[in-house]
Scaffold this active site. Structure first.
Site, PDB file in Angstrom:
ATOM      1  N   TYR A 141       0.478   2.702   2.592  1.00  0.00           N
ATOM      2  CA  TYR A 141      -0.429   1.560   2.581  1.00  0.00           C
ATOM      3  C   TYR A 141      -0.457   0.931   3.960  1.00  0.00           C
ATOM      4  O   TYR A 141       0.481   0.275   4.374  1.00  0.00           O
ATOM      5  CB  TYR A 141       0.012   0.528   1.542  1.00  0.00           C
ATOM      6  CG  TYR A 141      -0.868  -0.694   1.574  1.00  0.00           C
ATOM      7  CD1 TYR A 141      -2.136  -0.645   1.028  1.00  0.00           C
ATOM      8  CD2 TYR A 141      -0.464  -1.849   2.206  1.00  0.00           C
ATOM      9  CE1 TYR A 141      -2.969  -1.738   1.095  1.00  0.00           C
ATOM     10  CE2 TYR A 141      -1.285  -2.947   2.273  1.00  0.00           C
ATOM     11  CZ  TYR A 141      -2.544  -2.897   1.708  1.00  0.00           C
ATOM     12  OH  TYR A 141      -3.374  -3.981   1.789  1.00  0.00           O
ATOM     13  N   TRP A 152      -1.082  -0.352   8.061  1.00  0.00           N
ATOM     14  CA  TRP A 152      -0.281  -1.105   9.005  1.00  0.00           C
ATOM     15  C   TRP A 152       1.047  -0.456   9.391  1.00  0.00           C
ATOM     16  O   TRP A 152       1.762  -0.997  10.236  1.00  0.00           O
ATOM     17  CB  TRP A 152       0.039  -2.503   8.474  1.00  0.00           C
ATOM     18  CG  TRP A 152      -1.139  -3.416   8.431  1.00  0.00           C
ATOM     19  CD1 TRP A 152      -1.768  -3.874   7.323  1.00  0.00           C
ATOM     20  CD2 TRP A 152      -1.831  -4.018   9.545  1.00  0.00           C
ATOM     21  NE1 TRP A 152      -2.815  -4.698   7.654  1.00  0.00           N
ATOM     22  CE2 TRP A 152      -2.863  -4.818   9.018  1.00  0.00           C
ATOM     23  CE3 TRP A 152      -1.662  -3.957  10.926  1.00  0.00           C
ATOM     24  CZ2 TRP A 152      -3.733  -5.542   9.826  1.00  0.00           C
ATOM     25  CZ3 TRP A 152      -2.535  -4.682  11.729  1.00  0.00           C
ATOM     26  CH2 TRP A 152      -3.551  -5.461  11.180  1.00  0.00           C
TER      27      TRP A 152
END
Length: 770
Positions: free
Chosen positions: A112, A114
């Site tokens: 997920y 970043w």
């Protein structure tokens, strides 16, 4: 001492790493960055701290086949360190078993966002490429940050969910053309420290200053005064959380009854205003959405609402809406309504004016409309069509086979047997962490790549230690950032850490598709290949240097991205027949026939006020009279580098700070620095009190990202020692349309914590057996 100075690119900016004999000495800001983030220098503290995962480790209970109960449950068990060869065998064998017995959809690719700045070492890209080549996986859709926005905007203005970024005014246009900016949810400058993919120089702060110096006036409609930088001299309209839609409706009603609205634009460039106007006037439900009605709900005075309606329609204006307002019950509504309000106000489609979303959320939004092509790790088509809305992971684990609505579709939640998490921290960004803990016990196996023993690693079965961004070669290319920044390896990986790519290469070799995964390239050959692909794709006009020259110089500039950009509101205003939007009608959909056809009782065919489940007007506020704002932190990116020096310095006696209005603090005997217990029926956490009238009465602010440190994980109401607000937030979807998270719809109370303070164990590794 012979020091080397090396280029470093991160999500929070570019820096210079100073290294001596392989030891990271310090990280310095680049001299050409006008607003460097303090997160960067704080990375040194975490580089070799005791929380580093140094060797592959397997949860003892999983290794011994014990049931997941009590001391052998995920999150409570000890770990056994194993060799890399044994770890690769365990993971590859388990992938084979799960695929053979349960099918490819039983594997969840849980990366997920970043996790990685860099074009090649993208954790999500590496994981998904590996799993897709192996047969496929269940994926997730949308983001925790903007799920409601991503689903509603394609219905209202058309196009890709993120296309609005290139269609709204840029800061320089605002400075030149706009007179009034009304920011729902504020413009928190702290959020502009970051940019996905990397960042060369921070520009948002200077661009905002230019707007103010040009005479642009700002209105901050937010529960937090500090959601707008002080130098903007913004007018503050404190609003009861989760009532932005009602405020906008009151402004719109005032425009309508006074005939201040832009009838020409609404007639030529929009559809469905007449049906929406009937709702606004109360013809459908007997309730006019006038300024007095809105004042009772929002806490903003009737005269202030009326005045704002007048100013928006008589000045060159811009309606901004921030991401925070849509992470709430019915979070689609303030996004939709903000577009409608801008369309009514008269400035939509005029240079520097109209509508925009997410300004200052990243140092990209409003800075540039995009950037030129940059090659990244090649995607592989996923053979498995199954997906889940990103915030429904706990529901999926707890209720496989359940059907849910999503954007006009019916989805069946798959049965997940193996969760492979590489990048991101679900025990940071998901809601109701005790519920997630119970859900997390259900799959057969959880595999995690991690650099530190954070909560996600402690809740895994197999933990594979990975190199950080300082320990691998790559180059950064940020979202809308017109630079490429070299990222040469600053130091060797700590302990036995390896890059994600190295790990997947070893697994692919065991599973029989190493050549397909690597394309016979080493890691540095991949980095060179992607750079040269970028160079070739841009052509001779870009004049990018060769890779070796780029690697030595550390930074090169990309050519400006030429327009025009599809879906322009200026083009729409000029001629809606020649320049239609990519919506069913070709115009802004104030009423959406498609959404109306879904028949959802929590998302009608036009913007609508729905009372939130939890807000200060709910009956539950008698027990929990404070609304929790769990916004993004200033001292780290989400939970990244919570163990870094900058984040650690922000703690109060080792706990995350919680900001509370002095009047609410006084009634509870709370002073600055008091350790308090923030609680509701879902959980409780300790935090250090900060008293400030920047937070309106009835509201407390506790940033996300403190590594979760529960006394009894999985037991609702048990204490978190460190201050993670998602132990308090509800795991409840915004609506049936987006299934997005509603983290900002949570009520709590705060009290002085009078018991002996427990030690914070968030940064302490689990028991390790060798």
């Amino acid at each position: 001492m012979v020091e080397r100075r090396m280029s470093v690119a991160t999500h929070w900016g570019s820096f210079i790493a100073v290294v001596d004999s392989g030891r990271l000495v310090r990280i310095e800001p680049r001299g050409d960055d006008p607003a460097p983030s303090p997160i960067g220098p704080g990375m040194v503290t975490a580089a070799d701290d005791s929380a580093r995962v140094l060797r592959p480790a397997v949860r003892r209970g999983w290794l011994n086949g014990l049931p997941r109960t009590h001391d052998t449950a995920r999150g409570a068990d000890a770990f056994v360190e194993v060799s890399w060869d044994d770890a690769i065998t365990l993971v590859s064998d388990e992938l084979r078993r799960v695929r053979a017995q349960h099918g490819d959809s039983a594997v969840f690719g849980g990366s997920y966002g970043w996790a990685s700045a860099g074009a090649f070492h993208s954790a999500q890209g590496q994981l998904h490429r590996f799993l897709a080549l192996g047969g496929g996986y269940t994926d997730s859709r949308n983001t925790y940050s903007t799920a409601a926005l991503e689903v509603i905007l394609p219905h209202v203005i058309g196009g890709h969910p993120w296309s609005y970024q290139s269609r709204m005014p840029m800061w320089d246009e605002i400075a030149e053309n706009c007179e009034l900016v009304v920011a729902f949810g504020g413009l928190a400058l702290k959020n502009s420290q970051i940019n996905p993919g990397g960042l060369a120089r921070h520009q948002t702060q200077d661009l905002q200053r230019q707007c103010r110096e040009a005479g642009v006036r700002f209105v901050n409609v937010s529960p937090l005064r500090s959601d707008v930088a002080g130098f903007l001299d913004a007018e503050w309209l404190p609003v009861i959380p989760n009532t932005d839609t009602a405020a906008m409706l009151g402004i719109a009603h005032t425009m309508l009854v006074n005939r201040w609205h832009d009838e020409d634009f609404l007639r030529r460039c929009c559809v469905g205003f007449d049906r929406f106007a009937s709702y606004l006037l109360g013809e459908l439900d007997g309730v006019p959405k006038d300024a007095a009605w809105a004042a009772r709900i929002t806490g903003i005075g009737r005269d202030a609402i009326t005045d704002l309606a007048r100013r928006l329609t008589t000045q060159r204006s811009l309606v901004m809406v921030n991401y925070a307002v849509q992470r709430a019950d019915h979070g689609e509504q303030p996004i939709w309504m903000s577009v409608v309000l801008a369309a009514m106000a008269g400035s939509m489609g005029r240079s520097g004016c109209g509508w925009g979303a997410g300004y200052a959320t990243m140092d990209a939004t409003g800075v540039a409309r995009g950037r030129s092509f940059v090659a990244t790790i090649p995607e592989v088509s996923n053979p498995v069509p199954d997906f889940i809305p990103v915030a429904r992971i706990a529901d999926t684990l707890l209720h496989p086979g359940k059907t849910i609505d999503y954007d006009g579709r019916r989805l069946t939640l798959p049965e997940l047997r193996l969760v492979y998490w590489c990048g991101g921290n679900p025990f940071h960004h998901h809601q109701d962490l005790h519920r997630l803990t119970r859900a997390w016990q259900t799959p057969d196996t959880v595999v995690v790549h991690e650099a530190w023993w954070n909560t996600t690693a402690k809740f895994a079965d197999i933990v594979l230690p990975v190199a950080t961004g300082l320990e691998r070669d790559d180059f950064a290319a940020g979202f809308s950032d017109p630079h490429l920044v070299a990222m040469p390896k600053v130091r060797e990986p700590a302990g036995e850490s390896r890059t994600d790519h190295h790990i997947f290469r070893a697994l692919a070799s065991r599973l029989g598709y190493e050549q397909e995964f690597t394309e016979s390239r080493s890691e540095i050959e991949w980095v060179r290949h992607l750079y040269e692909q970028t160079r070739a794709g841009l052509g001779d006009d870009a004049a990018l240097p060769g890779f070796d020259d780029f690697w030595r110089s550390s930074t090169t500039e990309l050519p400006a991205l030429p327009g025009p950009f599809p879906g322009s509101f200026e083009a729409l205003r000029s001629d809606p027949q020649r320049f239609p939007l990519p919506t069913p009608s070709g115009r802004i959909e104030i009423f959406s026939e498609e959404i109306d056809s879904f028949g959802y009782d929590d998302c009608a065919g036009h913007p609508t006020w729905y009372e939130p489940v939890e807000w200060l007007g709910a009956g539950l506020s008698d027990r929990f009279p404070l609304h929790l704002i769990s916004n993004q932190p200033a001292s780290r990116l989400h939970s990244q580098y919570d163990n870094g020096g900058h984040s650690l310095d922000s703690k109060i006696r080792g706990r995350e700070p919680v900001t509370i209005n002095p009047s609410d603090a006084a009634s509870r005997g709370i002073e600055n620095g008091t350790i308090v217990r923030v609680h509701n029926d879902r959980g409780s956490c300790l935090a250090g009190a900060v008293l400030s009238d920047d937070v309106m009465p009835g509201v407390v602010q506790l940033s996300t990202g403190a590594w979760w440190d529960p006394v009894r994980p999985g037991l609702s109401g048990t204490l978190d020692r460190h201050g993670n607000p998602n132990v308090l937030t509800a795991d409840r979807p915004c609506s049936r349309l987006s299934q997005g998270p509603s983290a900002l719809s949570a009520l709590v109370d705060v009290e002085v914590y009078g018991d002996p303070l427990p030690d914070v164990l968030a940064f302490t590794p689990p028991d390790l057996e060798h």
